[in-house]
Design a protein around this motif. Sequence first.
Motif, PDB file in Angstrom:
ATOM      1  N   TYR A 352       0.809  -1.234   0.000  1.00 58.51           N
ATOM      2  CA  TYR A 352       0.000   0.000   0.000  1.00 58.51           C
ATOM      3  C   TYR A 352       0.833   1.271   0.000  1.00 58.51           C
ATOM      4  N   GLN A 359       0.811  -0.871  -7.724  1.00 58.17           N
ATOM      5  CA  GLN A 359       0.087  -1.939  -7.024  1.00 58.17           C
ATOM      6  C   GLN A 359      -0.646  -2.824  -8.031  1.00 58.17           C
ATOM      7  N   HIS A 363       0.407  -7.086  -9.226  1.00 59.92           N
ATOM      8  CA  HIS A 363      -0.411  -8.299  -9.172  1.00 59.92           C
ATOM      9  C   HIS A 363      -0.244  -9.211 -10.382  1.00 59.92           C
ATOM     10  N   ALA A 368       2.955 -10.901  -5.083  1.00 58.52           N
ATOM     11  CA  ALA A 368       1.906  -9.975  -4.634  1.00 58.52           C
ATOM     12  C   ALA A 368       0.678 -10.750  -4.139  1.00 58.52           C
ATOM     13  N   TRP A 369       0.287 -11.808  -4.870  1.00 57.56           N
ATOM     14  CA  TRP A 369      -0.889 -12.585  -4.457  1.00 57.56           C
ATOM     15  C   TRP A 369      -0.622 -13.340  -3.171  1.00 57.56           C
ATOM     16  N   SER A 372      -0.463 -10.782  -0.333  1.00 51.00           N
ATOM     17  CA  SER A 372      -1.803 -10.287  -0.040  1.00 51.00           C
ATOM     18  C   SER A 372      -2.529 -11.284   0.869  1.00 51.00           C
ATOM     19  N   ASN A 375      -0.809 -11.372   4.404  1.00 50.27           N
ATOM     20  CA  ASN A 375      -1.140 -10.166   5.171  1.00 50.27           C
ATOM     21  C   ASN A 375      -2.579 -10.219   5.690  1.00 50.27           C
ATOM     22  N   ASN A 376      -3.501 -10.692   4.834  1.00 52.88           N
ATOM     23  CA  ASN A 376      -4.895 -10.799   5.286  1.00 52.88           C
ATOM     24  C   ASN A 376      -5.010 -11.696   6.515  1.00 52.88           C
ATOM     25  N   SER A 390      -6.515 -15.283  -3.409  1.00 50.48           N
ATOM     26  CA  SER A 390      -5.072 -15.503  -3.517  1.00 50.48           C
ATOM     27  C   SER A 390      -4.757 -16.965  -3.837  1.00 50.48           C
TER      28      SER A 390
END
Lengths: 412, 330
Positions: A352, A359, A363, A368-369, A372, A375-376, A390
Motif C-alpha cells: 500500500y 500496485q 499483481h 503480490a498474491w 496479499s 497479510n490478510n 489468492s
Amino acid sequence: MNIWHIAMKDIRIFLRDIPGLIYLILTPIIVIAIASFALSGIFADDEVERFSIPLVVEDEGELTNQLVDVLQETSVLKIIKTTKDGKQITRQEAEKLVPEYKAAIVIPDGFSDNVAQGELAELIVMSDPADRVIPGVVHDILSQYTAKLSMQSVTNEVAIEALMHITELSKAVHGVELDPTKEIQSVQEKSEYYVENPPIQVVTNVVQGNDEARETTPFESNVPGYAVMFVLLGTTAAASSLLDERERGTLGKLQTLPITRMSILSGKMLANFTTALFQMFVLFTVGHFVFQMWLGPSILGLVLLIVATAFAATGMAMLIASVCKTRAQASGISLLIVLSMSALGGSWWPLYIVPDWLQTVAHVTLTAWAMSGFNNLLVYGQGFTSILTSITVLFSMGILFLILSVRFFRFN
Amino acid sequence: MTQTTDPKYERSNHPVQTKDLIISAKGLRKSFGKFTAVQDVDLDVYEGEILGLLGPNGAGKTTLISMLTGVLKPDSGQATICGYDLHKDLHKIKRKVSLVPQHLAIYLELNAYENLNFFANLYGLKGKEKKERIDEALEIAQLTDQATKKVEHFSGGMKRRLNLAIGLLNHPKVIFFDEPTVGVDPQSRSHIFKSIQYLVKELKMSVIYTTHYMEEAETLCHRVAIYDQGKVLDLDDTDALLAKHGQKQLEIRVDAMDDQLIQAIEKLKHVDSVHYVDQTLVIHAHDLIKTTEVVLRMIQENQLEVKTFNVRESDLEDVFLKLTGRKLRN
C-alpha cells in the motif's frame, strides 16, 4: 512410480547438500531476524530508538525553560544540553556536532521576550545536508510546539485587542469606564487550557479481524515476505538442476530408458515442490516457535496458502529452467526475476505504500498474491474466506507455468 | 565373471553368433537447422556382433546412435531394432537396448549402489531380481567393494566402469557404447574391452561401438563402418576393408611441400593418390619402387630435405584417409 523415483533421487541429493540446506533454511532465518529486529521500534509501543540532538540555549526566559522541558519530554529526541565537561553547548560547538548528530537546535537570545511582545521569534535548526530524516523530525517537533505557541499568542492578542476596543467604545459612547483585567486574565487562562487540550483531536483505533486484542510484530509480515523470496530463489536453483542434468548428460541417459519425458519433468516438479513446501514449513515453524509469530485465525487457510505459494513457485522455477539454455543463464535470470518480484510484490515492504499503478502492476507477480493472502491472515487477522482469491490465483498461475514449461523445455 | 587387471586384451576373433539381423536401418536422416548431421544412413547389425562406427569427432556418430536409442527422433528413414519399429514401438525398444554414453551419465552426489538402484527402479526392476542385477553389474564393473563409496570420490576409470554397469541393468539385447574410452587410463580401458567381449561372448549381446581410435576398432570389432560427415562410407570386416582400400604405401617426411610439387607427383604415371598430412607425404601407387625413385628425385630437385621415408602396409587409419582425405584425429 517413475515420477516418485526421480523425485526421491533429487530429494536425496538435496538433503546431502549441506551448504545448499544452509542457504535455503538458515539464510532466510538470519535475514528475517535482522530485518524484524531492525524494524521492531516501528511496531513496539514502549521502547523507541531516540535521536540525540545537541541544544544551544542562548535565552534565559521562562518560555525557553518551557520549551526545553517540552523537548526533553519528547519520545523521539534525546536532548544534549552540555558538553562532556559540563558546560553549555555554544552555537560554534553545535556546528561541529552537526555532522555527528545530523541536526542541532538553537534557542536564540531574546526568544522569550520576542514571543511575549508578539514580535518575530525564531528557533533555529542546524542540519546536516547529507541527512534529511533527522533534521526533518526535529523541524516537525519544533513546528508543532511553535504552532501551539503561535495559536496561544494570536488568540491572546486578538482577544485583548477586542476587549480594549470594547472598553474604549464604552467610554466614548456611554461614558462608562470598564476594567477588562479579569476578562483578559480569563482569555489567557482559556487559551492556555486549549493549547494543552485542543478541542479537535485525532484518535487512532487499531482494527483487527479477531476479537483477541493482539499486538502485531514485524515477524507477521517479514516471515512470509522473506519465506516467499527464498522459496523462489530455492526452487529456481533446484529447477536449474534440470539444466545441470542436460549439461552433464544424465538427462540424455534418462531418455534412453523406458520412461516418458513427462515422467522425467513430473519427477523434477515433485522434487521441487516438496523442497519448497519443506522450506516454507520450516520457516513458518521457526517464525512461530522462535520469533512468536502469530499464525492467524485459520491454520487451514495458512497451510493452503503455503501449499499454493510453493506450487506457484515450483511452476515459475520450472518455466525459467525450460526457457534457459544453461544453468549460468538460469541463475542470472532467476536472480533478476525473483528480486524484482520481491520488491514489486511486497516481500520487503507493504504494497500500500507504493503508487496505485504499481500496485496494479505488482499483481502480475505471484509474490503480490501470496503476500496479499499472508497479510490478510497474519497482519489483519482476517479469516479463511479472505485468502480464497489468492489461493485460486496462485494455483492457476502454477498450472499455467507448468503447462508452459512442459511446452518449452528442450530435452536435447 | 572372473577378470584380471592385466591391461592386455585379446582381439575379438570369435565368430559372430548368428546371421540374424538385430538392427536394420534404412535412410536415417537428421538435421539441425541447415546442418545435416546424419545423411540417409543404411545400417545392418547382426546378433552377437561388435560393430564399430569409426569416425572423427563431429562425424555424426552420436547423433546416429541417439536416434537408434530413442533420444532423437529421425527426420526421415526407418529402423527395426530387436524386431520392433523405431517409430511405433520405441518404448519396447528401450527395454531391449541400452546406451553407455560418452558423457558420464551418473550422479556424483550418490554412491555407486544408489546410482544403480535409481536406474534399476526406472527399468521397473523390483525385489530380488533388482538386487541380483545390481550385484551382477557391480561385479562386471569390478566395483563391488566400492558400492557404498560416493561417486565423486571415484577415479575417472571407476566412473567409466560405473557408467558401463548402469548400461547392463536391463540385460539389453543391444548395447551402444559411445566413445567409452575417452580420457580413460590403460587399465580401465583394458577392463572396458574385456567387459565388452564378455557381454558379447557370454551374455549374447550385440554391441555398436563408436570410436575415433583406429586401434580400438581394429582390435575389438567384427565389422567396422567408416563414418564421416553423417555418412557410412564403407562397412565390412577389417580385413575386407584393408583389402578393398588398403595397399602398401610410401611415407616421406618432408618439412615443407608446395602445392605445385604435390600436383606434379599426383600426375605421375603409377601414382593412385597423394596426401600431405602432418609434414608427411603419403603416396599410394601400383608400382611403388618406380614411384619412390621418381618422387625422391623430384624432392631433391626442389632442394627439399627428406627427413625419413618408409614403405608400409595400410591400416584402418589409411583406409579412412583414403576414403575421406582426412585423418581420424585432426
